[in-house]
Design a protein around this motif. Structure first.
Motif, PDB file in Angstrom:
ATOM      1  N   THR A 346       0.776  -1.231   0.139  1.00 41.23           N
ATOM      2  CA  THR A 346      -0.045   0.037   0.142  1.00 41.23           C
ATOM      3  C   THR A 346       0.990   1.271   0.162  1.00 41.23           C
ATOM      4  O   THR A 346       0.498   2.275  -0.411  1.00 41.23           O
ATOM      5  CB  THR A 346      -0.733  -0.009   1.221  1.00 41.23           C
ATOM      6  OG1 THR A 346      -0.140  -0.107   2.343  1.00 41.23           O
ATOM      7  CG2 THR A 346      -1.920  -1.101   1.172  1.00 41.23           C
ATOM      8  N   ASP A 356       3.406   7.334  -1.211  1.00 41.60           N
ATOM      9  CA  ASP A 356       1.958   6.711  -1.808  1.00 41.60           C
ATOM     10  C   ASP A 356       2.188   6.756  -3.222  1.00 41.60           C
ATOM     11  O   ASP A 356       1.539   5.515  -3.719  1.00 41.60           O
ATOM     12  CB  ASP A 356       0.954   7.588  -1.343  1.00 41.60           C
ATOM     13  CG  ASP A 356       0.812   7.836  -0.105  1.00 41.60           C
ATOM     14  OD1 ASP A 356       0.415   6.612   0.672  1.00 41.60           O
ATOM     15  OD2 ASP A 356       0.420   9.085   0.466  1.00 41.60           O
ATOM     16  N   ARG A 401     -10.575  -4.399  -2.949  1.00 40.86           N
ATOM     17  CA  ARG A 401      -9.790  -3.727  -2.317  1.00 40.86           C
ATOM     18  C   ARG A 401      -8.696  -3.229  -3.511  1.00 40.86           C
ATOM     19  O   ARG A 401      -8.247  -2.064  -3.090  1.00 40.86           O
ATOM     20  CB  ARG A 401      -8.862  -4.587  -1.375  1.00 40.86           C
ATOM     21  CG  ARG A 401      -7.863  -3.803  -0.330  1.00 40.86           C
ATOM     22  CD  ARG A 401      -8.433  -2.614   0.444  1.00 40.86           C
ATOM     23  NE  ARG A 401      -7.299  -2.081   1.199  1.00 40.86           N
ATOM     24  CZ  ARG A 401      -7.293  -0.732   1.480  1.00 40.86           C
ATOM     25  NH1 ARG A 401      -8.254   0.080   1.195  1.00 40.86           N
ATOM     26  NH2 ARG A 401      -6.350  -0.218   1.848  1.00 40.86           N
ATOM     27  N   GLU A 404     -10.304  -0.058  -4.877  1.00 37.89           N
ATOM     28  CA  GLU A 404     -10.428   1.032  -3.986  1.00 37.89           C
ATOM     29  C   GLU A 404      -9.007   1.683  -3.705  1.00 37.89           C
ATOM     30  O   GLU A 404      -9.079   2.873  -3.772  1.00 37.89           O
ATOM     31  CB  GLU A 404     -10.980   0.420  -2.523  1.00 37.89           C
ATOM     32  CG  GLU A 404     -11.092   1.418  -1.345  1.00 37.89           C
ATOM     33  CD  GLU A 404     -11.431   0.704  -0.089  1.00 37.89           C
ATOM     34  OE1 GLU A 404     -12.737   0.471   0.119  1.00 37.89           O
ATOM     35  OE2 GLU A 404     -10.686   0.010   0.434  1.00 37.89           O
ATOM     36  N   ILE A 405      -8.062   0.921  -3.497  1.00 39.09           N
ATOM     37  CA  ILE A 405      -6.882   1.370  -3.227  1.00 39.09           C
ATOM     38  C   ILE A 405      -5.956   2.173  -4.347  1.00 39.09           C
ATOM     39  O   ILE A 405      -5.532   3.158  -4.112  1.00 39.09           O
ATOM     40  CB  ILE A 405      -5.815   0.630  -2.500  1.00 39.09           C
ATOM     41  CG1 ILE A 405      -4.857   0.825  -1.634  1.00 39.09           C
ATOM     42  CG2 ILE A 405      -5.057  -0.419  -3.558  1.00 39.09           C
ATOM     43  CD1 ILE A 405      -4.395  -0.170  -0.888  1.00 39.09           C
TER      44      ILE A 405
END
Ligand code: GDP
Ligand code: IMO
Ligand code: MG
Length: 429
Positions: A346, A356, A401, A404-405
């Motif tokens: 992540t 990020d 997921r 979404e991420i």
């Protein structure tokens, strides 16, 4: 379906672009390659029959479809003709379906020799190229000395230009690399054969694309390699030598960027990379080997083993940014079927900071430590599943997921190599 759609790799290549392009070609009239060359290896599996394409667009099996090589593609005449002949031998009317930009750059034997010598000289820092001469061919294009498809139409002039180019490259090969010089005659023979076979296929690609668009024809642009191998935005210098990202579509084909509707990032449910360069989520031990084995992760062009790792959402965020992705097409979900636990990276940790999106500095990227979240596996077969509801709950959760991420919705999920083994989550007719 949108009128125009770009399908490109959002990782380091081999995401399954060939399969997705072939699948969606059912609904379109044109499939266009805009960059790369025969370094690509795109696999199609139809009713169990496997076919690997390198230069020819993955729409070639469909009747009524024109397959186009734009001027951003680098073309080895020898490789192209070999590939055409393989398809013709299978009864595919390649001469009807294929068209080539007369402005595309040629890849010739001196490019291959230079590619190999440069890699050898780099030793442990080698990029791990496919050895197809792709980098040196693009160098010649940028240096404004390349031979192009249209040069094949006047072989006297071709020979004159070739002499100048050979003079230069043979000096580098013999004096700098102490390698043998490349002979002129075999290249002239290749050019003659190429003129005979390819002259009738050469067209003005921008003109054709503009007209097709005006006539409401649907167009797919097929990327080669992946976003993280882009010459400007990838993990430089461990990249290929073209713009693999969506911006390359307009420059590499001559189609106006205002008319591009949707951009699909083909993305494995995990990650792979062939050749050198940083790969933060790489799994060198047992799980990596398991993924490689189940996923048959060997290069479609060179047969080299691919490095395998967990899904890297940090890298994907960059890819989504660079390509303005409309959709993800997640492939090879079935490869994770047997795993007890599945991880998603992540964020990265590097130099006391949290990242990020990946750092632009490749050396720094090499020092990044992945931060993982862990998801329970589904431990049952998803192979060949065609509907979302039929997927195990844990597989649904994992996919949700990912979307979404990365903040990009999923348009389709591939659950096997065959054209039919696909879950469509949005309509593309
Ligand atoms: P490309 O370069 O992006 O077209 O991808 P490659 O053809 O180099 O590599 C993808 C490989 O995965 C090929 O062998 C495909 O047949 C295979 N493949 C594609 N989708 C799936 C899938 O959903 N599941 C499995 N098991 N294999 C797949
Ligand atoms: P497809 O289209 C995966 C990699 C090489 C090397 C780097 C530079 O099948 O996804 P090059 O020969 O282009 O100068 O090599 O890029 N590479 C690919 N990796 N899939 C590909 O194509 C690739 N084409 C080039 O391994 O690291
Ligand atoms: Mg490939």
């Amino acid at each position: 379906m949108a009128k125009t759609m770009v399908i490109l790799g959002s990782q380091w290549g081999d995401e399954g672009k060939g399969k997705i392009v072939d699948l969606l070609t059912e609904h379109v009239q044109l499939v266009v390659r805009f960059q790369g060359g025969h370094n690509a290896g795109h696999t199609l599996v139809i009713d169990g029959m496997r076919m690997v394409l390198h230069l020819i667009p993955s729409g070639i099996l469909h009747a009524g479809v024109k397959c186009i090589l734009g001027q951003g593609v680098v073309i080895s005449p020898r490789a192209l003709i070999e590939e055409m002949d393989l398809l013709i031998a299978k009864g595919i009317p390649v001469m009807d379906r294929l068209r080539i930009s007369s402005a595309a750059t040629l890849v010739l034997p001196y490019h291959v020799a230079l590619d190999k010598m440069r890699e050898q000289a780099q030793g442990s820092k080698a990029v791990g190229t496919t050895g197809r001469g792709i980098g040196p061919a693009y160098e010649d294009k940028i240096a404004r000395r390349a031979l192009r498809m249209m040069d094949l139409l006047n072989l006297d002039k071709f020979a004159e230009k070739l002499d100048e180019i050979l003079d230069y490259h043979n000096f580098v090969l013999t004096q700098y690399y102490q390698a043998p010089a490349i002979a002129r005659e075999p290249i002239l023979q290749e050019a003659e054969m190429a003129r005979e076979r390819l002259a009738g296929l050469m067209i003005d690609v921008p003109a054709l694309l503009a007209k097709s668009y005006q006539n409401n024809e649907k167009i797919v642009f097929e990327g080669a390699q992946g976003a993280l191998l882009d010459i400007d935005h990838g993990t430089y210098p461990y990249v290929t030598s073209s713009n693999t990202t969506a911006g390359g579509v307009a420059t590499g084909s001559g189609f106006g960027p205002r008319f591009l509707d949707e951009i699909i990032g083909v993305t494995k449910a995990y990650c792979t990379r062939v050749g050198g360069g940083p790969f933060p989520t790489e799994l060198k031990e047992e799980i990596g080997q398991h993924i490689a084995k189940v996923g048959q992760e060997f290069g479609a062009t060179t047969g080299r083993p691919r490095r395998c790792g967990w899904f890297d959402a940090v890298a994907l965020r960059r890819s989504a940014q660079l390509n303005s992705l409309s959709w993800l097409a997640i492939t090879k979900l079935d490869v994770l079927d047997e795993l007890k636990e599945i991880k998603i990276c992540t964020q990265y940790q590097c130099q006391g900071k949290t990242w990020d999106v990946p750092p632009l500095d490749t050396e720094l990227l090499g020092q990044c430590e992945p931060v993982y979240e862990s998801w329970p596996g589904w431990e049952e077969s998803t192979r060949g599943i065609k509907t979302w509801e039929a997927l195990p709950l844990n597989a649904q959760k994992y996919l949700k997921r990912l979307a979404e991420i990365v903040e990009v919705p999923i348009a389709m999920v591939s659950t096997g190599a065959d054209r039919k083994e696909t879950i469509m989550l949005t309509k593309f007719e």
